[in-house]
Enzyme design. Structure first.
Site, PDB file in Angstrom:
ATOM      1  N   CYS A  56       0.898  -1.202  -0.055  1.00  0.00           N
ATOM      2  CA  CYS A  56       0.034  -0.066  -0.002  1.00  0.00           C
ATOM      3  C   CYS A  56       0.812   1.152   0.049  1.00  0.00           C
ATOM      4  O   CYS A  56       1.970   1.322   0.477  1.00  0.00           O
ATOM      5  CB  CYS A  56      -0.919   0.241   1.371  1.00  0.00           C
ATOM      6  SG  CYS A  56      -2.162  -1.233   1.390  1.00  0.00           S
TER       7      CYS A  56
ATOM      8  N   ARG B 281       3.703  -0.440  -4.950  1.00  0.00           N
ATOM      9  CA  ARG B 281       3.443  -0.995  -3.647  1.00  0.00           C
ATOM     10  C   ARG B 281       2.316  -1.514  -3.525  1.00  0.00           C
ATOM     11  O   ARG B 281       2.118  -2.414  -2.525  1.00  0.00           O
ATOM     12  CB  ARG B 281       3.419   0.191  -2.646  1.00  0.00           C
ATOM     13  CG  ARG B 281       4.839   1.022  -2.595  1.00  0.00           C
ATOM     14  CD  ARG B 281       4.826   2.125  -1.466  1.00  0.00           C
ATOM     15  NE  ARG B 281       4.741   1.595  -0.197  1.00  0.00           N
ATOM     16  CZ  ARG B 281       5.684   1.202   0.527  1.00  0.00           C
ATOM     17  NH1 ARG B 281       6.738   1.493   0.181  1.00  0.00           N
ATOM     18  NH2 ARG B 281       5.635   0.636   1.692  1.00  0.00           N
TER      19      ARG B 281
ATOM     20  N   TRP C 254      -2.993  -2.530  -1.623  1.00  0.00           N
ATOM     21  CA  TRP C 254      -2.594  -4.095  -1.779  1.00  0.00           C
ATOM     22  C   TRP C 254      -3.506  -4.545  -0.864  1.00  0.00           C
ATOM     23  O   TRP C 254      -3.184  -4.558   0.440  1.00  0.00           O
ATOM     24  CB  TRP C 254      -1.270  -4.260  -1.642  1.00  0.00           C
ATOM     25  CG  TRP C 254      -0.712  -5.742  -1.853  1.00  0.00           C
ATOM     26  CD1 TRP C 254      -0.354  -6.038  -3.158  1.00  0.00           C
ATOM     27  CD2 TRP C 254      -0.644  -6.778  -0.976  1.00  0.00           C
ATOM     28  NE1 TRP C 254      -0.188  -7.388  -3.118  1.00  0.00           N
ATOM     29  CE2 TRP C 254      -0.336  -7.831  -1.916  1.00  0.00           C
ATOM     30  CE3 TRP C 254      -1.053  -6.746   0.295  1.00  0.00           C
ATOM     31  CZ2 TRP C 254      -0.340  -9.148  -1.104  1.00  0.00           C
ATOM     32  CZ3 TRP C 254      -0.875  -8.012   0.639  1.00  0.00           C
ATOM     33  CH2 TRP C 254      -0.470  -9.156   0.126  1.00  0.00           C
TER      34      TRP C 254
ATOM     35  N   ASN D   1      -1.689   2.010   6.032  1.00  0.00           N
ATOM     36  CA  ASN D   1      -0.779   0.905   5.642  1.00  0.00           C
ATOM     37  C   ASN D   1      -0.223   0.286   6.792  1.00  0.00           C
ATOM     38  O   ASN D   1      -0.201   0.674   7.532  1.00  0.00           O
ATOM     39  CB  ASN D   1       0.430   1.343   4.911  1.00  0.00           C
ATOM     40  CG  ASN D   1       1.411   0.607   4.256  1.00  0.00           C
ATOM     41  OD1 ASN D   1       0.901  -0.692   4.029  1.00  0.00           O
ATOM     42  ND2 ASN D   1       2.550   0.707   3.823  1.00  0.00           N
ATOM     43  N   GLY D   2      -0.715  -1.124   6.548  1.00  0.00           N
ATOM     44  CA  GLY D   2      -0.294  -1.805   7.759  1.00  0.00           C
ATOM     45  C   GLY D   2      -1.382  -3.198   8.163  1.00  0.00           C
ATOM     46  O   GLY D   2      -2.313  -3.286   7.218  1.00  0.00           O
TER      47      GLY D   2
ATOM     48  N   GLU E 214      16.012 -18.284  -8.943  1.00  0.00           N
ATOM     49  CA  GLU E 214      15.825 -17.091  -9.437  1.00  0.00           C
ATOM     50  C   GLU E 214      15.115 -17.196 -10.728  1.00  0.00           C
ATOM     51  O   GLU E 214      14.115 -16.577 -10.939  1.00  0.00           O
ATOM     52  CB  GLU E 214      16.994 -16.264  -9.626  1.00  0.00           C
ATOM     53  CG  GLU E 214      16.848 -14.755  -9.703  1.00  0.00           C
ATOM     54  CD  GLU E 214      15.904 -13.713  -9.153  1.00  0.00           C
ATOM     55  OE1 GLU E 214      15.365 -14.243  -8.275  1.00  0.00           O
ATOM     56  OE2 GLU E 214      15.624 -12.693  -9.761  1.00  0.00           O
TER      57      GLU E 214
ATOM     58  N   LYS F  49      11.244 -15.623 -11.645  1.00  0.00           N
ATOM     59  CA  LYS F  49      11.021 -14.422 -12.683  1.00  0.00           C
ATOM     60  C   LYS F  49       9.800 -14.891 -13.545  1.00  0.00           C
ATOM     61  O   LYS F  49       9.007 -14.233 -13.806  1.00  0.00           O
ATOM     62  CB  LYS F  49      12.348 -14.100 -13.427  1.00  0.00           C
ATOM     63  CG  LYS F  49      13.460 -13.272 -12.620  1.00  0.00           C
ATOM     64  CD  LYS F  49      13.059 -12.045 -12.208  1.00  0.00           C
ATOM     65  CE  LYS F  49      12.194 -11.849 -10.902  1.00  0.00           C
ATOM     66  NZ  LYS F  49      13.270 -11.600  -9.685  1.00  0.00           N
TER      67      LYS F  49
ATOM     68  N   GLU G 246       6.511 -15.108 -11.596  1.00  0.00           N
ATOM     69  CA  GLU G 246       5.785 -13.913 -10.973  1.00  0.00           C
ATOM     70  C   GLU G 246       5.328 -13.044 -12.105  1.00  0.00           C
ATOM     71  O   GLU G 246       4.160 -12.292 -11.962  1.00  0.00           O
ATOM     72  CB  GLU G 246       6.634 -13.304  -9.942  1.00  0.00           C
ATOM     73  CG  GLU G 246       7.919 -12.510 -10.482  1.00  0.00           C
ATOM     74  CD  GLU G 246       8.648 -12.055  -9.398  1.00  0.00           C
ATOM     75  OE1 GLU G 246       8.306 -11.746  -8.157  1.00  0.00           O
ATOM     76  OE2 GLU G 246       9.970 -11.898  -9.589  1.00  0.00           O
TER      77      GLU G 246
ATOM     78  N   HIS H 276      15.628 -37.498  -8.008  1.00  0.00           N
ATOM     79  CA  HIS H 276      14.866 -37.665  -7.007  1.00  0.00           C
ATOM     80  C   HIS H 276      13.302 -37.471  -6.780  1.00  0.00           C
ATOM     81  O   HIS H 276      12.935 -37.081  -5.790  1.00  0.00           O
ATOM     82  CB  HIS H 276      15.892 -37.088  -5.671  1.00  0.00           C
ATOM     83  CG  HIS H 276      17.000 -37.688  -5.478  1.00  0.00           C
ATOM     84  ND1 HIS H 276      17.449 -38.814  -4.876  1.00  0.00           N
ATOM     85  CD2 HIS H 276      18.306 -37.071  -5.830  1.00  0.00           C
ATOM     86  CE1 HIS H 276      18.760 -38.975  -5.245  1.00  0.00           C
ATOM     87  NE2 HIS H 276      19.158 -37.952  -5.718  1.00  0.00           N
TER      88      HIS H 276
ATOM     89  N   LYS I 188       5.457  -4.390  -4.551  1.00  0.00           N
ATOM     90  CA  LYS I 188       7.119  -4.437  -4.606  1.00  0.00           C
ATOM     91  C   LYS I 188       7.807  -4.235  -3.109  1.00  0.00           C
ATOM     92  O   LYS I 188       9.021  -5.215  -2.833  1.00  0.00           O
ATOM     93  CB  LYS I 188       7.629  -2.972  -5.219  1.00  0.00           C
ATOM     94  CG  LYS I 188       9.041  -2.923  -5.237  1.00  0.00           C
ATOM     95  CD  LYS I 188       9.563  -3.433  -6.636  1.00  0.00           C
ATOM     96  CE  LYS I 188      11.129  -3.454  -6.555  1.00  0.00           C
ATOM     97  NZ  LYS I 188      11.584  -4.456  -7.458  1.00  0.00           N
TER      98      LYS I 188
HETATM   99  C1  F6R Z   1      10.923 -10.850  -6.724  1.00  0.00           C
HETATM  100  C2  F6R Z   1      10.981 -10.054  -5.710  1.00  0.00           C
HETATM  101  C3  F6R Z   1      10.642 -10.308  -4.362  1.00  0.00           C
HETATM  102  C4  F6R Z   1      11.642  -9.739  -3.319  1.00  0.00           C
HETATM  103  C5  F6R Z   1      11.084  -9.833  -1.798  1.00  0.00           C
HETATM  104  C6  F6R Z   1      11.988  -9.162  -1.029  1.00  0.00           C
HETATM  105  O1  F6R Z   1      11.112 -10.359  -8.089  1.00  0.00           O
HETATM  106  O2  F6R Z   1      11.114  -8.835  -6.067  1.00  0.00           O
HETATM  107  O3  F6R Z   1      10.890 -11.816  -4.237  1.00  0.00           O
HETATM  108  O4  F6R Z   1      12.916 -10.057  -3.651  1.00  0.00           O
HETATM  109  O5  F6R Z   1       9.848  -9.548  -1.659  1.00  0.00           O
HETATM  110  O6  F6R Z   1      12.200  -7.926  -1.146  1.00  0.00           O
HETATM  111  P1  F6R Z   1      13.248  -7.210  -0.461  1.00  0.00           P
HETATM  112  O7  F6R Z   1      14.547  -7.215  -1.237  1.00  0.00           O
HETATM  113  O8  F6R Z   1      12.874  -5.773  -0.728  1.00  0.00           O
HETATM  114  O9  F6R Z   1      13.479  -7.276   0.958  1.00  0.00           O
END
Ligand code: F6R
Length: 607
Positions: free
Chosen positions: A2, A27, A74, A100-101, A480, A484, A487, A503, A602
């Site tokens: 948020c 956000r 969010w 927010n929270g 990773e 990617k 998501e 396995h 984010k």
């Molecule tokens: C994936 C992504 C998330 C963040 C995770 C941690 O692309 O962006 O998995 O890596 O939410 O976020 P930070 O690094 O901000 O603690």
């Protein structure tokens, strides 16, 4: 999660609020709204959907006024719809809040307020805040906010406006970030720097239990139930334009292409001749040398960077290194050692689980060293030692450039520590640094393959499942790559250590399963080839990431993407680049919202 904005001043109120919300939309973006006070009267507008829906709603209005708040949501409690969108309103008292929270005791507060005759319209936890303030509001808004805060359990950053005191916004913080931007005859409120930096570079970070009374001519700070306090003004060096798209179709693509420049910048900031320096470190060499264990904790992509760091730290610095997902780390019984250091890795510096871990660690007297991108973030301010990853503002929700910046920075830290401990020689250090300096050019070469990677994306985009496999330092790369893809394209993808294939996951393989095989030259290359053959034997489709000049691998590859030859420890920085592009082009082909994937935000500021 948020985004909150607020403004008190004489610019065009609607535009300051909307531009701020747009800049915070990463956000959370399932609904949004604003509330303002104009000629002493409260008005508000809100709508489900992205910020442009709110812009449409406000299109033909002429919004005047000097005091306003806004929110991009969010959802946690209650689905994204108009009623649940913020601001939340207490109509009889003409009060609006954005929050927010998570208010953990909202059920009991709600029952109590309902029994007293308060009417609830939404399913949100946030609505209790506005009614509580209304309940306590007699002559003084600040007093009502303070009394409401005493009843609230959980986390919050909120901003409140009320007709009764029409010239101010009151904001309060506990557990969720909040920043005040200081202007001339105007002041700004935001949940992070991005909404503030186009207007002012002077900011004040609020701490937990801080309350701010924001007016156009002044901002007063006080502690809940305590005296007024002075707060330090920080001058930010971030550039507002680095958070623009610069002609790219998406932030994610722009950020992928920024990676060579970012690494060049990190190198020039950190390497001085043959020496590595971390200006912000705040920890002594003695403390680092005597460390017997690093306990890394992080979430998502940052956790993957931590997994790569484990290989590096153990191999070169010869220090035992554990890596944990923050949300798990918190709930296990840590065995504490006097010379252990807890390491947090976080792009945003606000991730709730990671932050909770560092607080837990500090309460157990661990020292905390954090690798953070956002300067001034809560993790930055609460850590004993800090190293910035310096990738600039990352706007695409899927992390790309900051992951690579984390890998480079963690590599440099490993070299720094290894040299301090003399586990590598000065000659090794010089050789390793000079190889690192070639990495930006190598990434440029990989980016030049974007059309052939796009063609691979076009070939496979309709598959509903992918597997990613790698070994050693490239096992985290497989995780990773899979993250990617899932998501941003909503395709199910799993990353595996290639040796684990037989396995269990091998059962998935048939002619319909594309398998991305990360196979650069390395000591485990031959083993990787065997794993690729196992995939081929079961008719799986192999998309192989291989070193330039490695022709023997071609017979095992349906499709091949090349990376330049580098030492094994640097391969994760290169192998991730084609996987970022592959995911991007698949998502674009599927018409997915690359920069704002569904359900994600984010910065994950709730646990
Ligand atoms: C994936 C992504 C998330 C963040 C995770 C941690 O692309 O962006 O998995 O890596 O939410 O976020 P930070 O690094 O901000 O603690």
């Amino acid at each position: 999660m948020c985004g909150i904005v607020g403004y008190v001043g004489y610019r065009n109120l609607e535009s300051v609020l909307l531009v701020g919300l747009e800049r915070l939309s990463y956000r959370g973006y399932d609904s949004s709204g604003i509330a303002i006070i104009s000629d002493g009267e409260l008005s508000y507008w809100k709508t489900p959907g992205k910020i442009h829906e709110l812009e449409k709603l406000l299109q033909n209005m002429s919004i005047q006024g000097h005091v306003g708040i806004g929110h991009t949501r969010w959802s946690t409690h209650g689905e994204p719809n108009e009623v649940n969108a913020h601001p939340q309103i207490n109509a009889p008292h003409k009060i609006a809040i954005v929050h927010n929270g998570i208010i953990e005791n909202y059920q009991s507060l709600k029952s109590k307020l309902l029994s007293e005759g308060f009417l609830f319209r939404s399913q949100t936890d946030s609505e209790v805040i506005v009614h509580l303030i209304a309940r306590y509001l007699q002559d003084n808004l600040l007093e009502a906010v303070e009394r409401a805060m005493l009843d609230l359990e959980g986390t919050y950053a909120f901003a409140v406006i009320a007709e009764k005191e029409p010239d101010k916004v009151i904001v309060a913080k506990k557990g969720s970030p909040l920043i005040i931007g200081i202007g001339k005859n105007e002041n700004f409120i935001s949940s992070d720097l991005n909404a503030v930096i186009p207007h002012t570079k002077d900011v004040i970070y609020m701490d937990d239990m801080d309350i701010a009374i924001v007016e156009s001519q002044a901002v007063l700070f006080k502690k809940l139930g305590g005296a007024y306090i002075e707060k330090e003004i920080h001058h930010i060096t971030w550039d507002a334009t680095s958070a623009d798209k610069n002609g790219y179709d998406h932030y994610m693509l722009k950020e992928i292409f920024e990676q060579p420049t970012i690494i060049r910048n990190i190198i020039s900031k950190t390497i001085d001749g043959d020496h590595i320096k971390f200006d912000s470190l705040r920890m002594s060499n003695e403390e680092l040398i005597k460390t017997t264990r690093f306990i890394i904790q992080a979430c998502g992509t940052s956790w993957h960077a931590g997994l790569v760091a484990k290989y590096l730290m153990e191999r070169y610095a010869r220090v035992l290194t554990e890596v944990d997902i923050s949300s798990e780390f918190r709930y296990r019984q840590m065995i504490t050692g006097i010379n252990d250091i807890v390491v947090a890795i976080s792009q945003s510096g606000e991730t709730a689980d990671t932050l909770a871990c560092i607080r837990e660690a500090k309460s157990k007297f661990f020292k905390v060293l954090s690798f953070v991108n956002v300067q001034g973030s809560t993790i930055d301010r609460e850590s004993d030692g800090i190293i910035y990853t310096n990738s600039g503002p990352e706007v695409g929700v899927a992390s790309t450039k900051n992951y690579v910046a984390q890998l480079v920075t963690l590599y440099l830290f490993t070299l720094y520590l290894s040299h301090l401990k003399w586990s590598i020689s000065s000659n090794d250090l010089v050789t390793m640094i000079s190889e690192l300096k070639r990495i930006p050019d190598y990434i440029d070469q990989i980016l030049e393959q974007k059309e052939s990677i796009r063609a691979i994306a076009d070939k496979y985009y309709q598959h509903r499942e992918f597997l990613f496999i790698g070994r050693g330092l490239n096992y985290p790369s497989a995780l990773e790559g899979a993250l990617k893809l899932k998501e941003i394209s909503y395709i199910h993808a799993t990353g595996y250590a290639a040796g684990e294939l037989k396995h269990g996951p091998i059962a998935l393989i048939d002619e319909h399963l594309p398998v991305v095989c990360i196979a650069p030259q390395s000591p485990t290359y031959d083993k990787m080839i065997s794993n690729i053959q196992e995939v081929r034997a079961r008719k799986g489709k192999t998309i192989v990431i291989a070193t330039e000049g490695d022709h023997s691998i071609e017979e095992f590859a349906d499709d091949i993407i090349r990376i330049p030859h580098v030492s094994e420890e640097l391969t994760p920085i290169l192998t991730v680049i084609p996987m970022q592009l592959l995911s991007y082009y698949i998502a674009v082909k599927l018409d997915c919202d690359v920069d704002q994937p569904r359900n994600l935000a984010k910065s994950v500021t709730v646990e």
